[in-house]
Scaffold this motif. Structure first.
Motif, short mmCIF file in Angstrom:
data_model
loop_
_atom_site.label_atom_id
_atom_site.label_comp_id
_atom_site.label_asym_id
_atom_site.label_seq_id
_atom_site.Cartn_x
_atom_site.Cartn_y
_atom_site.Cartn_z
N THR A 1 3.95 13.83 -0.71
CA THR A 1 2.73 13.14 -1.12
C THR A 1 3.00 12.31 -2.38
O THR A 1 2.58 11.15 -2.47
N ALA A 2 3.70 12.91 -3.34
CA ALA A 2 4.02 12.21 -4.58
C ALA A 2 4.93 11.00 -4.30
O ALA A 2 4.77 9.94 -4.91
N TRP A 3 5.87 11.17 -3.39
CA TRP A 3 6.77 10.08 -3.00
C TRP A 3 5.96 8.90 -2.47
O TRP A 3 6.15 7.76 -2.88
N CYS A 4 5.03 9.19 -1.58
CA CYS A 4 4.20 8.13 -0.99
C CYS A 4 3.34 7.45 -2.06
O CYS A 4 3.26 6.21 -2.11
N LEU A 5 2.73 8.24 -2.92
CA LEU A 5 1.88 7.67 -3.97
C LEU A 5 2.70 6.85 -4.96
O LEU A 5 2.23 5.82 -5.47
N ALA A 6 3.90 7.28 -5.24
CA ALA A 6 4.77 6.52 -6.14
C ALA A 6 5.09 5.15 -5.56
O ALA A 6 5.12 4.13 -6.27
N TRP A 7 5.30 5.10 -4.24
CA TRP A 7 5.57 3.81 -3.60
C TRP A 7 4.31 2.97 -3.45
O TRP A 7 4.38 1.75 -3.37
N VAL A 8 3.15 3.62 -3.41
CA VAL A 8 1.89 2.85 -3.48
C VAL A 8 1.82 2.17 -4.85
O VAL A 8 1.48 0.98 -4.95
N ALA A 9 2.17 2.91 -5.90
CA ALA A 9 2.17 2.34 -7.25
C ALA A 9 3.13 1.16 -7.33
O ALA A 9 2.79 0.09 -7.86
N TYR A 10 4.33 1.35 -6.80
CA TYR A 10 5.33 0.27 -6.83
C TYR A 10 4.85 -0.95 -6.05
O TYR A 10 5.03 -2.09 -6.48
N GLY A 11 4.21 -0.70 -4.91
CA GLY A 11 3.72 -1.81 -4.09
C GLY A 11 2.63 -2.63 -4.75
O GLY A 11 2.42 -3.81 -4.40
N ARG A 12 1.94 -2.04 -5.72
CA ARG A 12 0.85 -2.75 -6.40
C ARG A 12 1.33 -3.53 -7.63
O ARG A 12 0.53 -4.07 -8.37
N THR A 13 2.64 -3.55 -7.84
CA THR A 13 3.17 -4.33 -8.96
C THR A 13 3.32 -5.81 -8.62
O THR A 13 3.61 -6.63 -9.50
N GLU A 14 3.12 -6.13 -7.34
CA GLU A 14 3.20 -7.53 -6.91
C GLU A 14 2.44 -7.69 -5.60
O GLU A 14 1.97 -6.71 -5.01
N GLY A 15 2.30 -8.92 -5.15
CA GLY A 15 1.67 -9.17 -3.86
C GLY A 15 0.17 -9.37 -3.94
O GLY A 15 -0.41 -9.48 -5.03
N ALA A 16 -0.46 -9.35 -2.78
CA ALA A 16 -1.89 -9.66 -2.67
C ALA A 16 -2.77 -8.65 -3.41
O ALA A 16 -3.86 -9.00 -3.87
N HIS A 17 -2.32 -7.42 -3.52
CA HIS A 17 -3.13 -6.39 -4.15
C HIS A 17 -2.51 -5.93 -5.48
O HIS A 17 -2.66 -4.77 -5.87
N GLU A 18 -1.85 -6.84 -6.15
CA GLU A 18 -1.27 -6.51 -7.45
C GLU A 18 -2.38 -6.11 -8.41
O GLU A 18 -3.38 -6.80 -8.56
#
Length: 279
Positions: A221-238
């Motif tokens: 769960t933490a792994w997935c949430l960490a990658w959610v955090a990383y994914g929000r550092t750029e892109g449409a939902h930054e």
């Protein structure tokens, strides 16, 4: 005490029918999932269904690298399918109870992949809800005494724990993807993203309590949430708010699981010490 645990978990050997069906079913499910994921040249999952499940589709979608955990889960499922044929597994009441649910989890995962490939997003949400329910049931089954040593821990407890932890967040991402694809634009906004992250963290915390502080579900769960955090550092939902929320949620889930597990061990040690004192 050790003899009691052994006798509590052992039964007369299970016949070959269900173990063989399990190994064949898990193998077919893994192959179907491998093909359906686009690994052999088809449409990757993140491009299927019009990209509804891409890494930038919603505020709670994890970055693409997060899906690397599936290599570990599939390897664990394959190892479990082979190990459950062993004599110690065929004598285990724990494994006898686990087999049909383990098989169901593998088949449901394959079914989920193909519902996405067929652009059936609503059906994919229903399938992943069923998968989550099956994995929760598996966690209760794994609370029974073990007789297979460390190898059983690895191929069952670790494998299905990681599986549960991932699906707990994937379910939410899947639901958001379906709603966004259906035109519910509010789920693509930052506040709803934060709500989703909080819900995912709450599910992770609940899993820690339900499973007795098991670490693998919390790690996934933490792994997935960490990658959610990383994914929000750029892109449409930054969004800095989403990055912070997901990062904090990732830490909270792991700390809760570890803390609860340590508290349980401390409580058991205290009871054992008290029981050993002369009256």
């Amino acid at each position: 005490m050790r003899h009691h645990r052994q006798s509590a978990s052992d039964t007369s050997p299970t016949g070959w029918a269900l173990p063989v069906v399990t190994v064949l079913g898990v193998t077919v499910a893994i192959v179907a999932a491998f093909i359906g994921s686009g690994a052999l040249g088809g449409t990757p999952i993140n491009e299927a269904a019009g990209g509804a499940l891409s890494a930038d589709a919603t505020p709670v979608a994890p970055a693409g690298s997060a899906f690397g955990i599936w290599s570990v889960i599939y390897l664990g499922l394959a190892a479990y399918a082979v190990w459950q044929l062993a004599p110690v597994a065929r004598r285990s009441a724990r494994q006898a109870a686990l087999r049909p649910w383990a098989l169901a989890s593998a088949l449901l995962n394959g079914a989920w992949i193909w519902t996405v490939q067929l652009d059936l997003l609503l059906v994919s949400v229903l399938v992943i809800v069923l998968l989550l329910a099956v994995l929760i049931r598996i966690m209760f089954i794994l609370g029974a005494p073990r007789s297979g040593g460390w190898l059983e821990v690895v191929v069952t407890d670790v494998t299905f724990g990681l599986y549960l932890g991932w699906v707990s967040v994937a379910f939410l991402a899947n639901a958001y993807a379906w709603l966004a694809d259906a035109g519910v634009d509010v789920v693509t906004e930052v506040p709803f993203g934060i709500v989703g992250i909080i819900v995912a963290a709450a599910v992770g915390v609940a899993s820690a309590f339900i499973s007795g502080g098991r670490i693998p579900p919390a790690l996934a769960t933490a792994w997935c949430l960490a990658w959610v955090a990383y994914g929000r550092t750029e892109g449409a939902h930054e969004s800095r708010s989403l990055v912070l929320a997901a990062a904090i949620a990732s830490v909270v889930v792991v700390v809760t699981a570890v803390g609860f597990r340590l508290a349980l061990r401390s409580s058991r040690s205290g009871r054992s010490a008290h029981a050993g004192r002369p009256s």
